[in-house]
Write an enzyme that holds these catalytic residues in place. Sequence first.
Site, short mmCIF file in Angstrom:
data_model
loop_
_atom_site.label_atom_id
_atom_site.label_comp_id
_atom_site.label_asym_id
_atom_site.label_seq_id
_atom_site.Cartn_x
_atom_site.Cartn_y
_atom_site.Cartn_z
N HIS A 1 -1.39 -5.26 17.99
CA HIS A 1 -0.95 -4.80 16.67
C HIS A 1 -0.37 -3.39 16.86
CE1 HIS A 1 -1.09 -3.23 12.57
NE2 HIS A 1 -1.14 -4.48 12.18
N CYS B 1 0.87 -1.18 0.00
CA CYS B 1 0.00 0.00 0.00
C CYS B 1 0.91 1.23 0.00
CB CYS B 1 -0.89 -0.01 1.24
SG CYS B 1 0.02 0.13 2.78
N CYS C 1 2.21 6.40 8.44
CA CYS C 1 1.39 6.68 7.26
C CYS C 1 0.50 7.91 7.56
CB CYS C 1 0.52 5.46 6.97
SG CYS C 1 -0.70 5.78 5.69
N GLU D 1 -0.41 -0.70 15.22
CA GLU D 1 -1.31 0.45 14.96
C GLU D 1 -2.30 0.63 16.12
OE1 GLU D 1 -3.10 0.57 11.03
OE2 GLU D 1 -4.63 1.95 11.77
N CYS E 1 -8.86 1.42 5.69
CA CYS E 1 -8.19 2.14 4.60
C CYS E 1 -8.69 1.66 3.22
CB CYS E 1 -6.70 1.91 4.71
SG CYS E 1 -5.77 2.64 3.38
N HIS F 1 5.59 -6.07 8.15
CA HIS F 1 5.36 -7.48 8.48
C HIS F 1 5.77 -8.37 7.31
CE1 HIS F 1 2.34 -5.97 11.60
NE2 HIS F 1 3.33 -6.53 12.24
S1 SF4 Z 1 -3.57 3.48 6.30
FE1 SF4 Z 1 -2.52 1.55 6.62
S2 SF4 Z 1 -3.19 0.28 4.88
FE2 SF4 Z 1 -3.71 2.40 4.36
S3 SF4 Z 1 -1.98 3.18 3.16
FE3 SF4 Z 1 -1.61 3.69 5.31
S4 SF4 Z 1 -0.37 2.00 6.12
FE4 SF4 Z 1 -1.31 1.30 4.22
#
Ligand code: SF4
Length: 299
Positions: A139, A26, A112, A141, A212, A58
């Site tokens: 996790h 991604c 991100c 996140e 996402c 990962h």
């Molecule tokens: S929110 Fe998570 S899945 Fe979406 S682009 Fe960012 S890292 Fe990737």
Amino acid sequence: MGLPCGSIFVILGTMKIVLSQTMGYCKGVSRALDMAQKAIEDAREAGLPVYSLGKLIHNKQVCNQFAQEGLVEINGPAGQQKGVVVLRAHGIGDALRSEFLDAGYHVVDATCPVVKRNLHHIARYAPNHSILIVGHAKHPESTAMQGVCIDQKVIASRLITGLQDVGEPEEGVSYAVFVQTTFDQSLWTQIKQALSVWQDTGTTVLFANEICPSSVNRRTALIELASQCDGVVVIGGKDSANTRALYSLVLEMGKKAWHIEDETEITNEMYQCAILGITAGASTPHSLVERIVGALQQE
Ligand code: SF4
């Protein structure tokens, strides 16, 4: 990229391999890897050690590659020489970030932007809402979301990992709900429905973000792929939440599924499919997909 997504191959005369239209890295992961690469180069020039907080992504092959270039995985600032630390795409709790800064590390924040916006919104909604976090326990996140601070104090939140954690609302409390960007979509839909029931009794429940679009698109493409295949090989780390969600989805569709990390896990059973689909999680490099397709073709 060598193999375009959606490609079709014919092997061993009869079996067809079809690649998903959407798979692999991604944007958040690609960006984090680019930033890590630059951090390694900059640290080398400056003569500093370079670290990642936990696994950069990962995917063990990619992590091994970065390790060979000098990126060392650490869990906190203590116990090693200070240097450059790369924060992965999943984000970090505010207290831990402060610990790195206070210890004199140069922080390269590869969180991100989508995740970062969610973290900001947790701090924004917390003064008037009780925060619910829907995500996988431990996790990174989810951990980052549970670690957002206001005035250096961690915001109280409750983690919901499944329907069993939804419970009942407290009287007079307004809720803001945040979901991990790579959470399992069907489970999220069920949890969201269960939380929406609270609204029927007058409780305010604000759904502050969604899974996402990158995860949603990968899943939509997989549904299309799996519907035309006898089985699907899902490539990605066994510890990758989004890869595991893709694997579960294929099984839910009643198709055969294999979750593999590399070509050594190719099995004879895969060759019994007339049409074999291939997809990959958000942390899987396209080069690995190419290698596995190449190995399947050579059997
Ligand atoms: S929110 Fe998570 S899945 Fe979406 S682009 Fe960012 S890292 Fe990737």
